[in-house]
Scaffold this motif. Sequence first.
Motif, PDB file in Angstrom:
ATOM      1  N   ALA A 183       0.835  -1.200   0.000  1.00  0.00           N
ATOM      2  CA  ALA A 183       0.000   0.000   0.000  1.00  0.00           C
ATOM      3  C   ALA A 183       0.866   1.245   0.000  1.00  0.00           C
ATOM      4  CB  ALA A 183      -0.933   0.021   1.208  1.00  0.00           C
ATOM      5  N   VAL A 184       0.337   2.295  -0.592  1.00  0.00           N
ATOM      6  CA  VAL A 184       0.913   3.631  -0.496  1.00  0.00           C
ATOM      7  C   VAL A 184       0.048   4.427   0.466  1.00  0.00           C
ATOM      8  CG1 VAL A 184       1.550   5.724  -1.744  1.00  0.00           C
ATOM      9  CG2 VAL A 184       1.736   3.493  -2.868  1.00  0.00           C
ATOM     10  N   ARG A 185       0.698   5.203   1.320  1.00  0.00           N
ATOM     11  CA  ARG A 185      -0.008   5.972   2.349  1.00  0.00           C
ATOM     12  C   ARG A 185       0.179   7.466   2.036  1.00  0.00           C
ATOM     13  NH1 ARG A 185       2.872   4.678   7.321  1.00  0.00           N
ATOM     14  NH2 ARG A 185       1.781   2.692   7.423  1.00  0.00           N
ATOM     15  N   PRO A 186      -0.724   8.056   1.238  1.00  0.00           N
ATOM     16  CA  PRO A 186      -0.539   9.458   0.865  1.00  0.00           C
ATOM     17  C   PRO A 186      -0.779  10.418   2.023  1.00  0.00           C
ATOM     18  CG  PRO A 186      -2.021   8.327  -0.663  1.00  0.00           C
ATOM     19  CD  PRO A 186      -1.868   7.459   0.536  1.00  0.00           C
ATOM     20  N   GLY A 187      -0.028  11.527   2.008  1.00  0.00           N
ATOM     21  CA  GLY A 187      -0.400  12.673   2.812  1.00  0.00           C
ATOM     22  C   GLY A 187      -1.437  13.487   2.055  1.00  0.00           C
ATOM     23  N   SER A 241       3.258  -0.838   3.864  1.00  0.00           N
ATOM     24  CA  SER A 241       2.447   0.364   3.669  1.00  0.00           C
ATOM     25  C   SER A 241       3.371   1.532   3.988  1.00  0.00           C
ATOM     26  CB  SER A 241       1.241   0.382   4.608  1.00  0.00           C
ATOM     27  OG  SER A 241       0.420  -0.755   4.404  1.00  0.00           O
ATOM     28  N   PHE A 242       3.758   2.275   2.965  1.00  0.00           N
ATOM     29  CA  PHE A 242       4.723   3.341   3.244  1.00  0.00           C
ATOM     30  C   PHE A 242       4.210   4.700   2.805  1.00  0.00           C
ATOM     31  CE2 PHE A 242       6.273   1.758  -0.891  1.00  0.00           C
ATOM     32  CZ  PHE A 242       6.404   2.933  -1.609  1.00  0.00           C
ATOM     33  N   ALA A 243       4.642   5.698   3.554  1.00  0.00           N
ATOM     34  CA  ALA A 243       4.138   7.052   3.366  1.00  0.00           C
ATOM     35  C   ALA A 243       4.822   7.759   2.215  1.00  0.00           C
ATOM     36  CB  ALA A 243       4.336   7.856   4.655  1.00  0.00           C
ATOM     37  N   VAL A 244       4.004   8.432   1.421  1.00  0.00           N
ATOM     38  CA  VAL A 244       4.474   9.396   0.432  1.00  0.00           C
ATOM     39  C   VAL A 244       3.733  10.675   0.810  1.00  0.00           C
ATOM     40  CG1 VAL A 244       4.662   9.962  -2.012  1.00  0.00           C
ATOM     41  CG2 VAL A 244       4.761   7.574  -1.272  1.00  0.00           C
ATOM     42  N   ASP A 245       4.355  11.474   1.668  1.00  0.00           N
ATOM     43  CA  ASP A 245       3.579  12.471   2.401  1.00  0.00           C
ATOM     44  C   ASP A 245       4.313  13.772   2.711  1.00  0.00           C
ATOM     45  OD1 ASP A 245       5.423  11.600   4.264  1.00  0.00           O
ATOM     46  OD2 ASP A 245       3.967  11.344   5.880  1.00  0.00           O
ATOM     47  N   GLY A 246       5.432  14.024   2.043  1.00  0.00           N
ATOM     48  CA  GLY A 246       6.155  15.252   2.319  1.00  0.00           C
ATOM     49  C   GLY A 246       6.689  15.354   3.735  1.00  0.00           C
ATOM     50  N   GLY A 247       6.748  14.211   4.432  1.00  0.00           N
ATOM     51  CA  GLY A 247       7.257  14.196   5.801  1.00  0.00           C
ATOM     52  C   GLY A 247       6.196  14.384   6.868  1.00  0.00           C
TER      53      GLY A 247
END
Length: 263
Positions: A183-187, A241-247
């Motif tokens: 999974a991708v975890r968007p911000g 499941s990793f974040a792509v969220d600008g931190g």
Amino acid sequence: MTRPLDGQTAIVTGGSGGIATASALLLARDGAALLLMGRRLEALERSRDEIIAAVPDARVEVLAGDATVEGDVQAALGAAHSIAGRLDIIVATVGGGGFKPFMSLEAQELRHDFDFNVTSTFLAVRHGVPLMQPGGAIVCISSTAAKLPFHFLASYHIAKGALEALVRGAAEELGAHGIRVNAVRPGLTRSDATGPMFETPGVLDAFAPEFPLGRFGEPVDIAQAVRYLAGPESSWVTGQSFAVDGGNELRRNPNLSAVLQAG
């Protein structure tokens, strides 16, 4: 020139959304044939036209259906498989939830968000995997709300947490069949679904301090992570499941209750 996904077929549920369309475009650019599934045929056709405008040789089919309805999902998966007699990639993007205080939630509202975010993905996995061969990839769209509690968004937080548990459970069992689940975890990312947040005065001001990289997401930011998890470059990655969220996950989600109540 051979492209990484030549000969492969992908289905994208919620296929007219901003993240879904951007992800589908990158899959098509690298050679995959596509089926876009969603509830609104006209919106799917616009997404198809956008993809073909960018990738003129792309094969993009569309099928209207509800990702929470088992028969609709089975029909879409069958249609995707029939494009080339194979199904290689499932991208499950359906999800969402509304702002409401936890103590004002009704059980049916929690069930609705669970169905929308979790059951829709379960159906795609449950009925898609039998059509896949070893090497298949399933990519789900989660949210930083799965990890970071969000005031007035508890139902969504709970549902996305459950989605990430589904990813881990499915990945553990399906690994033996050579199928990866991630999974991708968007911000906070600009899209049709988040449009009201970008348009409501005060919301972006509340979010801005929580993003170390100093900007909000665009659909292509998430799509590039989806493309990585769908392709051969991530062949030894599953259950993640990793974040792509600008931190954003380095900090927190803001409390928007005052802003929302003022609106």
